[in-house]
Write an enzyme that holds these catalytic residues in place. Structure first.
Site, PDB file in Angstrom:
ATOM      1  N   ILE A   8       0.876  -1.171   0.000  1.00  0.00           N
ATOM      2  CA  ILE A   8       0.000   0.000   0.000  1.00  0.00           C
ATOM      3  C   ILE A   8       0.910   1.216   0.000  1.00  0.00           C
ATOM      4  O   ILE A   8       1.939   1.226   0.681  1.00  0.00           O
ATOM      5  CB  ILE A   8      -0.971   0.005   1.207  1.00  0.00           C
ATOM      6  CG1 ILE A   8      -1.996   1.138   1.101  1.00  0.00           C
ATOM      7  CG2 ILE A   8      -0.221   0.016   2.518  1.00  0.00           C
ATOM      8  CD1 ILE A   8      -3.141   1.043   2.109  1.00  0.00           C
ATOM      9  N   ALA A   9       0.561   2.202  -0.790  1.00  0.00           N
ATOM     10  CA  ALA A   9       1.385   3.412  -0.862  1.00  0.00           C
ATOM     11  C   ALA A   9       0.503   4.613  -1.173  1.00  0.00           C
ATOM     12  O   ALA A   9      -0.468   4.497  -1.924  1.00  0.00           O
ATOM     13  CB  ALA A   9       2.466   3.267  -1.935  1.00  0.00           C
ATOM     14  N   VAL A  10       0.881   5.739  -0.599  1.00  0.00           N
ATOM     15  CA  VAL A  10       0.192   7.007  -0.835  1.00  0.00           C
ATOM     16  C   VAL A  10       1.254   8.035  -1.182  1.00  0.00           C
ATOM     17  O   VAL A  10       2.273   8.145  -0.488  1.00  0.00           O
ATOM     18  CB  VAL A  10      -0.602   7.456   0.407  1.00  0.00           C
ATOM     19  CG1 VAL A  10      -1.204   8.833   0.198  1.00  0.00           C
ATOM     20  CG2 VAL A  10      -1.678   6.435   0.747  1.00  0.00           C
ATOM     21  N   GLU A  31       2.665  -7.574   6.737  1.00  0.00           N
ATOM     22  CA  GLU A  31       3.964  -7.372   7.377  1.00  0.00           C
ATOM     23  C   GLU A  31       4.334  -5.915   7.203  1.00  0.00           C
ATOM     24  O   GLU A  31       4.043  -5.313   6.170  1.00  0.00           O
ATOM     25  CB  GLU A  31       5.062  -8.236   6.733  1.00  0.00           C
ATOM     26  CG  GLU A  31       4.927  -9.716   6.989  1.00  0.00           C
ATOM     27  CD  GLU A  31       4.168 -10.458   5.903  1.00  0.00           C
ATOM     28  OE1 GLU A  31       3.867 -11.633   6.105  1.00  0.00           O
ATOM     29  OE2 GLU A  31       3.866  -9.848   4.862  1.00  0.00           O
ATOM     30  N   ASN A  51       9.060   1.172  10.981  1.00  0.00           N
ATOM     31  CA  ASN A  51       8.073   2.060  10.364  1.00  0.00           C
ATOM     32  C   ASN A  51       6.960   2.393  11.364  1.00  0.00           C
ATOM     33  O   ASN A  51       5.831   1.917  11.270  1.00  0.00           O
ATOM     34  CB  ASN A  51       7.512   1.420   9.092  1.00  0.00           C
ATOM     35  CG  ASN A  51       6.742   2.398   8.242  1.00  0.00           C
ATOM     36  OD1 ASN A  51       6.345   3.468   8.707  1.00  0.00           O
ATOM     37  ND2 ASN A  51       6.517   2.027   6.998  1.00  0.00           N
ATOM     38  N   TYR A  78      -1.935   1.272  11.188  1.00  0.00           N
ATOM     39  CA  TYR A  78      -2.596  -0.031  11.225  1.00  0.00           C
ATOM     40  C   TYR A  78      -3.273  -0.280  12.573  1.00  0.00           C
ATOM     41  O   TYR A  78      -4.366  -0.850  12.622  1.00  0.00           O
ATOM     42  CB  TYR A  78      -1.617  -1.151  10.892  1.00  0.00           C
ATOM     43  CG  TYR A  78      -1.111  -1.092   9.468  1.00  0.00           C
ATOM     44  CD1 TYR A  78      -1.991  -0.998   8.393  1.00  0.00           C
ATOM     45  CD2 TYR A  78       0.247  -1.126   9.198  1.00  0.00           C
ATOM     46  CE1 TYR A  78      -1.531  -0.937   7.094  1.00  0.00           C
ATOM     47  CE2 TYR A  78       0.719  -1.070   7.888  1.00  0.00           C
ATOM     48  CZ  TYR A  78      -0.174  -0.980   6.845  1.00  0.00           C
ATOM     49  OH  TYR A  78       0.283  -0.918   5.555  1.00  0.00           O
TER      50      TYR A  78
END
Length: 163
Positions: A87-89, A120, A125, A132
């Protein structure tokens, strides 16, 4: 597998009011997706990982705002479990609710096939781990030396959430 020709998530707005639309990854999108990820990750995915999405092994969906790529999510499922693979923004769109909307889309994609979602995340991070946790994920374990890093390898935290 949810056929992309029948699954059509509705456009949505983030909590900051950004209008988003979603669509599945196409071959022409791989380069821009890889460029976005390379701005955010020290060890981005290889092209072949995104090609797996086109082959149906993973499911990659893009988030766009006014036609601009602002993020993406990659999920898979098997045996009653789902996995958030990536997932990336875009950095200029972070902390505006795009990640929340992408995660909601991931749940919508996986829920018909799985009762749990796993992921994972790098132990270092902290921002992602806090995100999450806000989304009701909980720790279920660790994977030693899972991620490549500038100093060798880094452990991964394994998180899960009931769907």
């Amino acid at each position: 597998m949810i056929p992309t020709d029948t699954f059509s998530p509705a456009p949505t707005q983030t909590r900051s009011g950004l209008a988003l639309s979603f669509r599945p990854l196409e071959a022409a999108d791989i380069a821009p997706v890889m460029a976005l990820e390379s701005q955010l990750q020290s060890h981005p995915w290889r092209r072949s990982s995104y090609e797996d999405c086109l082959a149906g092994r993973h499911h990659c969906w893009l988030a766009e705002a006014s036609g601009e790529l602002v993020g993406f999510v990659v999920v898979a499922w098997a045996g009653g479990d789902g996995e958030l693979l990536n997932i990336a923004v875009a950095s200029q769109r972070q902390r505006q609710g795009v990640g929340e909307r992408l995660l909601a889309l991931a749940f919508e994609l996986v829920r018909p096939h799985a009762s749990m979602m796993f992921l994972e995340v790098r132990l270092s991070n902290r921002n992602a781990i806090q995100f999450y946790e806000r989304e009701q994920f909980f720790e279920v374990g660790q994977r030693p030396n899972y991620y490549p890093s500038a100093r060798g390898r880094e452990d991964a935290l394994i998180l899960a959430r009931q769907l």
